[in-house]
Write an enzyme that holds these catalytic residues in place. Structure first.
Site, PDB file in Angstrom:
ATOM      1  N   TYR A  83       0.819  -1.212   0.000  1.00  0.00           N
ATOM      2  CA  TYR A  83       0.000   0.000   0.000  1.00  0.00           C
ATOM      3  C   TYR A  83       0.856   1.267   0.000  1.00  0.00           C
ATOM      4  O   TYR A  83       0.409   2.315  -0.445  1.00  0.00           O
ATOM      5  CB  TYR A  83      -0.904   0.029   1.246  1.00  0.00           C
ATOM      6  CG  TYR A  83      -2.267  -0.595   1.056  1.00  0.00           C
ATOM      7  CD1 TYR A  83      -2.391  -1.874   0.540  1.00  0.00           C
ATOM      8  CD2 TYR A  83      -3.417   0.099   1.421  1.00  0.00           C
ATOM      9  CE1 TYR A  83      -3.645  -2.453   0.398  1.00  0.00           C
ATOM     10  CE2 TYR A  83      -4.672  -0.480   1.274  1.00  0.00           C
ATOM     11  CZ  TYR A  83      -4.776  -1.755   0.761  1.00  0.00           C
ATOM     12  OH  TYR A  83      -6.014  -2.314   0.616  1.00  0.00           O
ATOM     13  N   LYS A 100       3.191 -15.187   1.876  1.00  0.00           N
ATOM     14  CA  LYS A 100       3.347 -15.893   0.596  1.00  0.00           C
ATOM     15  C   LYS A 100       4.841 -16.148   0.448  1.00  0.00           C
ATOM     16  O   LYS A 100       5.482 -15.720  -0.523  1.00  0.00           O
ATOM     17  CB  LYS A 100       2.761 -15.025  -0.535  1.00  0.00           C
ATOM     18  CG  LYS A 100       2.662 -15.715  -1.879  1.00  0.00           C
ATOM     19  CD  LYS A 100       1.585 -16.785  -1.958  1.00  0.00           C
ATOM     20  CE  LYS A 100       1.673 -17.526  -3.280  1.00  0.00           C
ATOM     21  NZ  LYS A 100       0.713 -18.652  -3.371  1.00  0.00           N
ATOM     22  N   ASP A 113      -3.050 -17.931  -0.010  1.00  0.00           N
ATOM     23  CA  ASP A 113      -4.091 -18.601  -0.816  1.00  0.00           C
ATOM     24  C   ASP A 113      -4.767 -19.707  -0.005  1.00  0.00           C
ATOM     25  O   ASP A 113      -5.993 -19.836   0.004  1.00  0.00           O
ATOM     26  CB  ASP A 113      -3.511 -19.132  -2.146  1.00  0.00           C
ATOM     27  CG  ASP A 113      -2.224 -19.939  -1.975  1.00  0.00           C
ATOM     28  OD1 ASP A 113      -1.636 -19.941  -0.863  1.00  0.00           O
ATOM     29  OD2 ASP A 113      -1.798 -20.576  -2.959  1.00  0.00           O
ATOM     30  N   ASP A 135      -6.340  -6.812   4.068  1.00  0.00           N
ATOM     31  CA  ASP A 135      -7.494  -6.158   3.446  1.00  0.00           C
ATOM     32  C   ASP A 135      -8.420  -7.213   2.864  1.00  0.00           C
ATOM     33  O   ASP A 135      -9.637  -7.192   3.076  1.00  0.00           O
ATOM     34  CB  ASP A 135      -6.997  -5.201   2.346  1.00  0.00           C
ATOM     35  CG  ASP A 135      -8.137  -4.523   1.610  1.00  0.00           C
ATOM     36  OD1 ASP A 135      -9.073  -4.041   2.291  1.00  0.00           O
ATOM     37  OD2 ASP A 135      -8.114  -4.488   0.366  1.00  0.00           O
ATOM     38  N   ASP A 172     -12.279  -8.990   4.501  1.00  0.00           N
ATOM     39  CA  ASP A 172     -13.587  -9.005   3.829  1.00  0.00           C
ATOM     40  C   ASP A 172     -14.160 -10.428   3.814  1.00  0.00           C
ATOM     41  O   ASP A 172     -15.362 -10.623   3.979  1.00  0.00           O
ATOM     42  CB  ASP A 172     -13.484  -8.476   2.389  1.00  0.00           C
ATOM     43  CG  ASP A 172     -13.734  -6.972   2.298  1.00  0.00           C
ATOM     44  OD1 ASP A 172     -13.504  -6.271   3.313  1.00  0.00           O
ATOM     45  OD2 ASP A 172     -14.157  -6.497   1.219  1.00  0.00           O
TER      46      ASP A 172
HETATM   47  C1  IPM Z   1     -10.365  -1.122   4.180  1.00  0.00           C
HETATM   48  C2  IPM Z   1     -10.654  -0.449   2.874  1.00  0.00           C
HETATM   49  C3  IPM Z   1      -9.508   0.508   2.574  1.00  0.00           C
HETATM   50  C4  IPM Z   1      -8.256  -0.315   2.416  1.00  0.00           C
HETATM   51  C5  IPM Z   1      -9.730   1.439   1.363  1.00  0.00           C
HETATM   52  C6  IPM Z   1     -11.003   2.245   1.492  1.00  0.00           C
HETATM   53  C7  IPM Z   1      -8.553   2.336   1.134  1.00  0.00           C
HETATM   54  O1  IPM Z   1     -10.839  -1.396   1.887  1.00  0.00           O
HETATM   55  O2  IPM Z   1     -10.194  -0.409   5.182  1.00  0.00           O
HETATM   56  O3  IPM Z   1     -10.340  -2.357   4.215  1.00  0.00           O
HETATM   57  O4  IPM Z   1      -7.977  -0.860   1.347  1.00  0.00           O
HETATM   58  O5  IPM Z   1      -7.517  -0.418   3.401  1.00  0.00           O
HETATM   59 MG    MG Z   2     -10.948  -3.409   2.596  1.00  0.00          MG
END
Ligand code: IPM
Ligand code: MG
Length: 362
Positions: free
Chosen positions: A141, A191, A223, A247, A251
């Site tokens: 990032y 990884k 993975d 990240d 999710d």
């Molecule tokens: C998160 C989001 C952020 C990230 C974005 C909005 C920059 O997806 O906090 O998970 O990628 O960190």
């Molecule tokens: Mg995110």
């Protein structure tokens, strides 16, 4: 005790979820004789519209002066065509790095009332309680060089995946310490079979582990970790990983709990000063419609009390109030089950009000 709280409602559903969360914060503070002083600042798209900058200097300054920060969400279609250094997301990334919020806690817990809301079979997720600890100020990032340039008449994109030893040491220490408060198991995700940076990650995590012999350490390639999270999520306790893998995996973990609308997060510096935000984004498709689930933001307020304000009692109250409204059948549309007639479909404001009532009844 008085604490300075900076609110950064941001874009899309951000303001809608931050307002009820703030009301809950005030009510919980009052129960525990704490005073919260609120200030507001601009971040993300709204900041771009007002000042041209996704992270105005005044916002960074206010954030530095605050004891804790409560954020909604940033981003939306209005700003999608801007160059990457002018996008709303850049404001959030600048805040994370400007405040050195390197430790991102993303707990994923299944509420008993929501086991059926997950896309996985209820028995796979019932009682799930995992913590994803994501490194937040390094990795791909932030690595340099980065960007898109023209080389030999074609466009070439570059991002750099870099971690220095000290960045790995400090997140590993946080992971082991967090595991001690839970089930004493850390799985480090990398990884290392392909990427040298994550080979170093693994080596350093093993070195740091020598100081935490009571914690069990395992390693997994990313993975496989993604696959294991949907195959048998309860095998994990704490997952520690780099910025990009964290990240993505957080999710996945969110969906295990039924909805991205349920996941809180805390981003802490080395002094436990923190930025608190829901894991979900700005959801422009439902913005302004009183449909968003405010529970992830409300749960983020609980984390704020626990980690930055040293008020575990207030945090527990909020967590209990959230569990209570779910047990009472209140559901925003993202967690509703149309076939269950005992549920009551509510909007953002009504869900916030239900949490306030549950809090008052505790
Ligand atoms: C998160 C989001 C952020 C990230 C974005 C909005 C920059 O997806 O906090 O998970 O990628 O960190
Ligand atoms: Mg995110």
């Amino acid at each position: 005790m008085s604490h300075k709280i900076l609110l950064l409602p941001g874009d899309g559903i951000g303001p809608e979820v931050v307002e009820p969360a703030w009301l809950v914060a005030q009510a919980a503070a009052k129960r525990h004789n704490l005073t919260l002083e609120r200030s507001d600042a601009l971040l993300g798209g709204v900041a771009i519209d007002a000042t041209g900058d996704p992270l105005p200097a005044a916002t960074l300054q206010a954030a530095k002066a605050a004891d804790a920060i409560l954020m909604g969400a940033v981003g939306g279609p209005n700003w999608d065509d801007l160059p990457s250094d002018k996008r709303p997301e850049k404001g959030l990334l600048g805040l994370r790095s400007g405040l050195e919020l390197f430790a991102n806690f993303r707990p994923a817990q299944t509420f008993p009332a929501l086991a059926a809301a997950s896309s996985l079979k209820p028995e796979l997720v019932a009682g799930l309680d995992i913590l994803i600890l994501r490194e937040l100020t390094g990795g791909i990032y932030f690595g340099e060089p980065r960007g898109v340039s023209v080389v030999n008449n074609e466009r070439v994109g570059v991002n750099t995946y870099t971690y220095s030893e000290h960045e790995i040491v400090r997140i590993a220490e946080v992971a082991f310490a967090a595991a001690r408060q839970r089930n004493s198991r850390v799985c480090s995700v990398d990884k290392a079979n392909v990427l040298e940076t994550t080979r170093l990650w693994r080596e350093v995590v093993i070195e740091v582990h020598k100081d935490y012999p009571d914690v069990e350490l395992s390693h997994m390639y990313v993975d496989n970790a993604a696959m294991q999270l949907v195959r048998e999520p309860k095998q994990f306790d704490v997952i520690v990983t780099g910025n990009m893998f964290g990240d993505i995996l957080s999710d996945v973990a969110a969906m295990l709990t039924g909805s991205l609308g349920m996941l809180p997060s805390a981003s802490l510096d080395s002094q436990n000063k923190g930025l608190y935000e829901p894991v979900h984004g700005s959801a422009p498709d439902i913005a302004g419609q009183d449909k968003a689930n405010p529970l992830a933001t409300i749960a983020s307020v609980a984390m704020m009390f626990r980690y930055s304000l040293g008020a575990a009692g207030a945090a527990t109250d909020i967590d209990n109030a959230i569990a209570q409204v779910l047990a009472d059948g209140y559901r925003t549309s993202d967690i509703a089950d149309a076939s269950d007639s005992t549920q009551q479909l509510v909007g953002t404001k009504a869900m916030g009000a239900a949490v306030l009532e549950a809090l008052a009844r505790l």
